[in-house]
Design a protein around this motif. Structure first.
Motif, short mmCIF file in Angstrom:
data_model
loop_
_atom_site.label_atom_id
_atom_site.label_comp_id
_atom_site.label_asym_id
_atom_site.label_seq_id
_atom_site.Cartn_x
_atom_site.Cartn_y
_atom_site.Cartn_z
N UNK A 123 55.66 5.00 -18.48
CA UNK A 123 56.33 4.28 -17.40
C UNK A 123 56.26 5.09 -16.10
N UNK A 124 56.39 6.41 -16.22
CA UNK A 124 56.29 7.27 -15.04
C UNK A 124 54.86 7.30 -14.49
N UNK A 125 53.87 7.29 -15.37
CA UNK A 125 52.48 7.27 -14.93
C UNK A 125 52.16 5.99 -14.17
N UNK A 126 52.82 4.91 -14.54
CA UNK A 126 52.60 3.64 -13.84
C UNK A 126 53.05 3.70 -12.38
N UNK A 134 49.87 -1.96 -27.60
CA UNK A 134 50.76 -2.92 -26.94
C UNK A 134 51.87 -2.23 -26.17
N UNK A 135 52.44 -1.17 -26.75
CA UNK A 135 53.50 -0.42 -26.06
C UNK A 135 52.98 0.20 -24.77
N UNK A 136 51.81 0.84 -24.84
CA UNK A 136 51.25 1.50 -23.66
C UNK A 136 50.86 0.48 -22.59
N UNK A 137 50.37 -0.66 -23.00
CA UNK A 137 50.03 -1.70 -22.03
C UNK A 137 51.28 -2.18 -21.30
N UNK A 138 52.34 -2.42 -22.05
CA UNK A 138 53.57 -2.91 -21.44
C UNK A 138 54.18 -1.88 -20.49
N UNK A 139 54.18 -0.62 -20.92
CA UNK A 139 54.83 0.43 -20.14
C UNK A 139 54.00 0.88 -18.94
N UNK A 193 46.62 -1.69 -11.60
CA UNK A 193 45.29 -2.31 -11.53
C UNK A 193 44.30 -1.47 -12.32
N UNK A 194 44.49 -1.46 -13.65
CA UNK A 194 43.66 -0.62 -14.51
C UNK A 194 42.45 -1.41 -14.98
N UNK A 232 40.18 1.54 -24.18
CA UNK A 232 39.43 1.54 -25.43
C UNK A 232 40.41 1.50 -26.61
N UNK A 233 40.94 0.31 -26.90
CA UNK A 233 41.89 0.16 -27.99
C UNK A 233 41.20 0.23 -29.35
N UNK A 234 41.96 0.65 -30.35
CA UNK A 234 41.42 0.68 -31.71
C UNK A 234 41.33 -0.74 -32.26
N UNK A 235 40.18 -1.14 -32.81
CA UNK A 235 40.05 -2.50 -33.34
C UNK A 235 40.84 -2.68 -34.64
N UNK A 236 41.48 -3.83 -34.75
CA UNK A 236 42.29 -4.09 -35.96
C UNK A 236 42.12 -5.53 -36.43
N UNK A 237 40.96 -6.12 -36.15
CA UNK A 237 40.80 -7.56 -36.41
C UNK A 237 39.88 -7.89 -37.57
N UNK A 238 39.27 -6.88 -38.20
CA UNK A 238 38.26 -7.18 -39.22
C UNK A 238 38.86 -7.47 -40.59
N UNK A 239 40.17 -7.31 -40.71
CA UNK A 239 40.84 -7.44 -42.01
C UNK A 239 40.27 -6.44 -43.02
N UNK A 240 39.75 -5.34 -42.49
CA UNK A 240 39.18 -4.27 -43.31
C UNK A 240 39.32 -2.97 -42.51
N UNK A 241 40.35 -2.16 -42.79
CA UNK A 241 40.60 -0.95 -42.00
C UNK A 241 39.41 0.00 -41.96
N UNK A 242 38.69 0.14 -43.07
CA UNK A 242 37.53 1.04 -43.08
C UNK A 242 36.45 0.56 -42.12
N UNK A 243 36.23 -0.75 -42.09
CA UNK A 243 35.22 -1.31 -41.19
C UNK A 243 35.63 -1.10 -39.74
N UNK A 244 36.91 -1.31 -39.43
CA UNK A 244 37.37 -1.10 -38.06
C UNK A 244 37.36 0.38 -37.68
N UNK A 245 37.62 1.25 -38.63
CA UNK A 245 37.52 2.69 -38.36
C UNK A 245 36.08 3.04 -37.97
N UNK A 246 35.13 2.48 -38.69
CA UNK A 246 33.71 2.73 -38.38
C UNK A 246 33.34 2.15 -37.01
N UNK A 247 33.89 1.00 -36.68
CA UNK A 247 33.63 0.38 -35.37
C UNK A 247 34.13 1.28 -34.24
#
Length: 241
Positions: A45-48, A77-82, A88-89, A95-110
């Motif tokens: 919030x201070x950085x904003x 989500x927390x960092x975006x809100x705060x 104007x970023x 570069x958010x971590x992907x979490x949409x593949x329904x497979x954590x290992x696959x998203x880790x590799x992405x």
């Protein structure tokens, strides 16, 4: 050591701004890794409120719960809100971590592939982030590197899957964190005292207290409020400021 959490955040802000400006002056941009949890939120919030060249900052996360960014438990989500959505970023610099593949290992590799492409490093090499922010849980974990878990043993990857109470999380690996030019822990609260005692003890098991594993090639800062850090005043080998 800071009197309270407000002072801790103020001290962290000064140090973070110094590191950002130094990175931009030396390399033309700053790669900044954010932490989750309640302690760094006031920092964001201070950085904003700062006047910084946002186009020269690239934001990453050291770990993420396996939920969408819109979920209330999301670190992104927390960092975006705060912070990030309040200025104007540039979207391409987040570069958010992907979490949409329904497979954590696959998203880790992405995410690992994204980091390798961004830094231009090949397999077997580890990129060097300018600044990595970390917290520490009352069990001594940091990022999503929890005690007695398999993620602590991963040394040949940038990103792996951690877990807490059966719930998967994406996380930086120990060697990736330890490549950082500057690593800053922010720790607040009396509930952190027992773990801090073990993390700073002359001998203790890092598998039981994973924050002990963090020994970066660059600078390492522990920013503590008095409620957390007073337990370390009896340690003869530490300089407590």
């Amino acid at each position: 050591m800071y009197q309270d959490k407000v002072a801790l955040v103020g001290g962290a802000l000064g140090l973070v701004l110094e590191q950002i400006k130094q990175a931009i002056a030396q390399r033309g941009q700053c790669s900044l890794v954010l932490a989750g949890g309640s302690t760094p939120k006031p920092l964001y919030e201070a950085l904003a409120q700062q006047d910084l060249p946002w186009e020269k900052l690239h934001i990453f996360w050291g770990d993420e719960r396996y939920v969408p960014p819109t979920h209330p438990d999301s670190n992104e989500g927390m960092a975006r809100e705060a912070w990030l959505d309040a200025v104007d970023f540039p979207a391409a610099n987040i570069h958010g971590m992907p979490t949409s593949a329904q497979d954590p290992q696959k998203d880790a590799s992405r995410y690992e592939a994204e980091l390798r492409e961004f830094f231009g490093v090949s397999a077997g090499e580890f990129p060097v982030f300018d600044l990595i922010l970390l917290g520490m849980g009352d069990d001594g974990h940091t990022a999503s590197l929890f005690p007695q878990t398999a993620a602590l043993e991963v040394c040949d990857r940038l990103i792996t899957v951690g877990e807490k109470s059966g719930q998967p999380r994406l996380t930086f690996t120990i060697p990736l964190i330890n490549q950082g030019r500057c690593v800053i822990f922010m720790v607040a609260g009396a509930n952190k005292q027992p773990a801090l005692q073990q993390v700073f003890a002359e001998t203790a098991d890092p598998v039981a207290y994973p924050s002990r594993f963090i020994q970066p090639q660059g600078e390492l800062w522990w920013l503590l409020d008095e409620a957390a850090g007073t337990v370390l005043k009896s340690f003869n080998n530490l300089v407590i400021e």
